[in-house]
Enzyme design. Structure first.
Site, mmCIF file in Angstrom:
data_model
loop_
_atom_site.group_PDB
_atom_site.id
_atom_site.type_symbol
_atom_site.label_atom_id
_atom_site.label_comp_id
_atom_site.label_asym_id
_atom_site.label_seq_id
_atom_site.Cartn_x
_atom_site.Cartn_y
_atom_site.Cartn_z
ATOM 1 N N ASP A 214 12.680 8.175 22.689
ATOM 2 C CA ASP A 214 12.302 7.006 23.509
ATOM 3 C C ASP A 214 12.994 5.874 22.840
ATOM 4 O O ASP A 214 12.560 4.836 23.747
ATOM 5 C CB ASP A 214 10.904 6.955 23.702
ATOM 6 N N TRP A 274 -0.206 12.833 15.736
ATOM 7 C CA TRP A 274 0.502 11.591 15.551
ATOM 8 C C TRP A 274 0.108 10.818 14.264
ATOM 9 O O TRP A 274 -1.006 10.741 13.772
ATOM 10 C CB TRP A 274 0.230 10.601 16.744
ATOM 11 N N GLU A 277 3.691 10.625 9.208
ATOM 12 C CA GLU A 277 4.431 11.209 8.474
ATOM 13 C C GLU A 277 5.699 10.406 8.094
ATOM 14 O O GLU A 277 6.270 10.606 7.001
ATOM 15 C CB GLU A 277 4.895 12.219 9.452
ATOM 16 N N ASP A 278 5.946 9.320 8.876
ATOM 17 C CA ASP A 278 7.014 8.447 8.323
ATOM 18 C C ASP A 278 6.504 7.430 6.967
ATOM 19 O O ASP A 278 7.403 7.403 6.340
ATOM 20 C CB ASP A 278 7.513 7.512 9.698
ATOM 21 N N MET A 304 12.063 0.613 23.787
ATOM 22 C CA MET A 304 11.632 1.788 23.819
ATOM 23 C C MET A 304 11.139 1.972 25.371
ATOM 24 O O MET A 304 10.493 1.402 26.306
ATOM 25 C CB MET A 304 10.426 1.728 23.306
ATOM 26 N N HIS A 307 5.942 4.817 27.591
ATOM 27 C CA HIS A 307 5.157 6.006 27.590
ATOM 28 C C HIS A 307 3.786 6.178 27.027
ATOM 29 O O HIS A 307 3.493 5.027 26.455
ATOM 30 C CB HIS A 307 5.829 7.288 26.756
HETATM 31 N N1 UDH Z 1 7.611 13.383 20.812
HETATM 32 C C1 UDH Z 1 7.996 14.407 21.816
HETATM 33 N N2 UDH Z 1 7.009 15.067 22.486
HETATM 34 C C2 UDH Z 1 5.714 14.918 22.254
HETATM 35 C C3 UDH Z 1 5.502 13.999 21.163
HETATM 36 C C4 UDH Z 1 6.237 13.376 20.576
HETATM 37 O O1 UDH Z 1 9.193 14.533 22.157
HETATM 38 O O2 UDH Z 1 4.858 15.346 22.980
HETATM 39 C C5 UDH Z 1 8.618 13.018 19.756
HETATM 40 C C6 UDH Z 1 9.673 12.113 20.690
HETATM 41 O O3 UDH Z 1 10.896 12.019 19.918
HETATM 42 C C7 UDH Z 1 9.011 10.925 20.354
HETATM 43 C C8 UDH Z 1 8.570 11.018 18.963
HETATM 44 O O4 UDH Z 1 8.220 12.296 18.583
HETATM 45 O O5 UDH Z 1 10.029 9.737 20.400
HETATM 46 C C9 UDH Z 1 7.178 10.053 18.220
HETATM 47 O O6 UDH Z 1 6.202 10.600 19.041
HETATM 48 P P1 UDH Z 1 5.542 9.119 20.189
HETATM 49 O O7 UDH Z 1 6.722 8.414 20.770
HETATM 50 O O8 UDH Z 1 4.688 9.598 20.908
HETATM 51 O O9 UDH Z 1 5.013 8.046 19.065
HETATM 52 P P2 UDH Z 1 4.814 6.607 19.253
HETATM 53 O O10 UDH Z 1 4.402 5.901 17.864
HETATM 54 O O11 UDH Z 1 3.744 6.566 20.267
HETATM 55 O O12 UDH Z 1 5.711 5.849 19.981
HETATM 56 C C10 UDH Z 1 2.389 6.862 19.869
HETATM 57 C C11 UDH Z 1 1.599 6.966 21.264
HETATM 58 C C12 UDH Z 1 1.622 5.548 21.945
HETATM 59 C C13 UDH Z 1 0.479 5.206 22.769
HETATM 60 C C14 UDH Z 1 0.631 4.131 23.454
HETATM 61 C C15 UDH Z 1 -0.761 3.698 24.077
HETATM 62 N N3 UDH Z 1 -0.661 2.249 24.017
HETATM 63 MN MN MN Z 2 7.729 6.424 21.154
#
Ligand code: UDH
Ligand code: MN
Length: 361
Positions: A214, A274, A277-278, A304, A307
């Site tokens: 994303d 979630w 891991e990074d 971004m 989502h």
């Molecule tokens: N990803 C997937 N499918 C999933 C989960 C994660 O493809 O079901 C991959 C995807 O490449 C994603 C990455 O893992 O970009 C990281 O996951 P994420 O985008 O969910 O992590 P981020 O930290 O968001 O961006 C966390 C949740 C955001 C909630 C927002 C509410 N305010």
């Molecule tokens: Mn994301």
């Protein structure tokens, strides 16, 4: 006596005749198959690896030539091939240090009517997710690894922007999507380990870019190449006002060489759901006293795609506990313990899709 001498004479003549025929055959053989032609036929067969259906034929071809060079035969075989005027492509010159195709910062748009087929049509120069600049030799060969499940729309946007972006940077690259099968808890880090291991089976990539689906880069001066030390590329994103979330942030998009990744045994496979891991990877480098580099925040800019939290990727309650154990476990939890089953490997026009069963927590 008389009889013997004429019979002997005839037998002598027959011997001379046979000798003459033999000599003439040798001369004819030399005229028909001169030595260098034989060599050039051999060299043609040896250096021209047939183009494989996986779209990696050209690369395999150059690897084969390199292999010959290493054993001291390469130059000889190469020059005889040239002399025989066969179809060896001319050696490309290195691409310039700064690509003339760069455009700098761009305002990205995300059109919800865009389809994957549209993006295929836009990128006919991409074969099975792979591209090489036509006129120069790329400075690095880069594998882009994307952890994935249920984010089709995000993937369309990313491919739409990323293919032309990487081509403007004059890179040799391929995009791999590592798709977690089933509904068990998501494991981003393990998918990225798998992407690394699988991509290496295709080609000896110089650089691996671990890339969230994303995050779309806005500025093509943010070069998708590896540095002397691990590089964190996604410092700023629209959702955080283009600022680092926290000083040690190492998520979203990172660029590592094979040597750097292997030095820390890759990612941990133990982070299900979630978070952290990074940070674990960051700690692995810290333990090795390896510093991180970042491009200037003015160009490390990402949009971004909006989502919410995915089902199956809830916050991992154990994440901080795991992070405390990194020092203890990194040597046995990582690339060397990454077990999975590849369910399918599809070489689609714009990316290689690897669907894997990674088990569950
Ligand atoms: N990803 C997937 N499918 C999933 C989960 C994660 O493809 O079901 C991959 C995807 O490449 C994603 C990455 O893992 O970009 C990281 O996951 P994420 O985008 O969910 O992590 P981020 O930290 O968001 O961006 C966390 C949740 C955001 C909630 C927002 C509410 N305010
Ligand atoms: Mn994301």
């Amino acid at each position: 006596m008389e009889l013997c001498s004429s019979a002997c004479n005839i037998s002598h003549r027959a011997k001379y005749f046979v000798l003459l025929v033999l000599s003439l055959s040798v001369v004819a053989w030399i005229i028909i198959f001169p030595g260098d032609t034989v060599t050039s036929l051999i060299s043609f067969n040896s250096t021209h690896t047939p183009v494989k259906e996986d779209g990696l034929g050209d690369k395999l071809h150059s690897t084969t030539e390199e292999d010959f060079k290493e054993d001291g035969l390469g130059d000889k075989l190469h020059s005889t091939t040239e002399a025989s005027n066969l179809t060896t492509p001319p050696q490309k010159v290195d691409c310039p240090k700064v690509s003339p195709l760069l455009q700098g910062l761009r305002n990205l748009s995300f059109d919800s009517s865009l389809t994957l087929n549209d993006v295929v049509t836009e990128n006919e120069n991409v074969r099975a997710g792979e591209y090489e600049p036509p006129d120069c030799a790329a400075r690095q060969s880069v594998a882009i690894l994307i952890p994935f499940r249920n984010r089709e729309r995000h993937l369309v946007y990313l491919l739409h922007h990323l293919h032309p972006f990487l081509q403007r940077q004059q890179l040799h690259y391929a995009i791999y999507v590592i798709h977690q099968a089933g509904n068990a808890t998501f494991n981003r880090a393990k998918l990225l380990n798998i992407g690394y291991l699988e991509a290496l089976k295709d080609y000896n990539w110089d650089c691996f870019i671990f890339h969230d689906v994303d995050l779309v880069p806005e500025d093509d001066r943010n070069l998708y190449v590896c540095a002397e030390t691990p590089k964190h590329m996604a410092g700023g994103r629209n959702t955080t006002g283009y600022k680092m979330s926290y000083p040690r942030y190492f998520g979203g998009v990172t660029a590592l060489t094979r040597k750097q990744f292997v030095q820390v045994n890759g990612f941990s496979n133990s982070y299900w759901g979630w978070g952290c891991e990074d940070d674990d990877l960051y700690v692995r480098f810290q333990l090795q006293k390896v510093t991180i580099v970042r491009p200037p925040i003015a160009i490390a800019r990402y949009s971004m795609v909006f989502h919410t939290r995915d089902k199956g990727n809830e916050k991992n309650k154990d994440r901080f506990k795991l992070l405390k154990k990194t020092q203890e476990v990194w040597m046995k939890d990582g690339l060397n313990s990454c077990s999975y089953k590849t369910l399918s490997m599809d070489r689609l026009p714009l990316y290689v899709n690897i669907t894997v069963d990674i088990g569950k927590p």
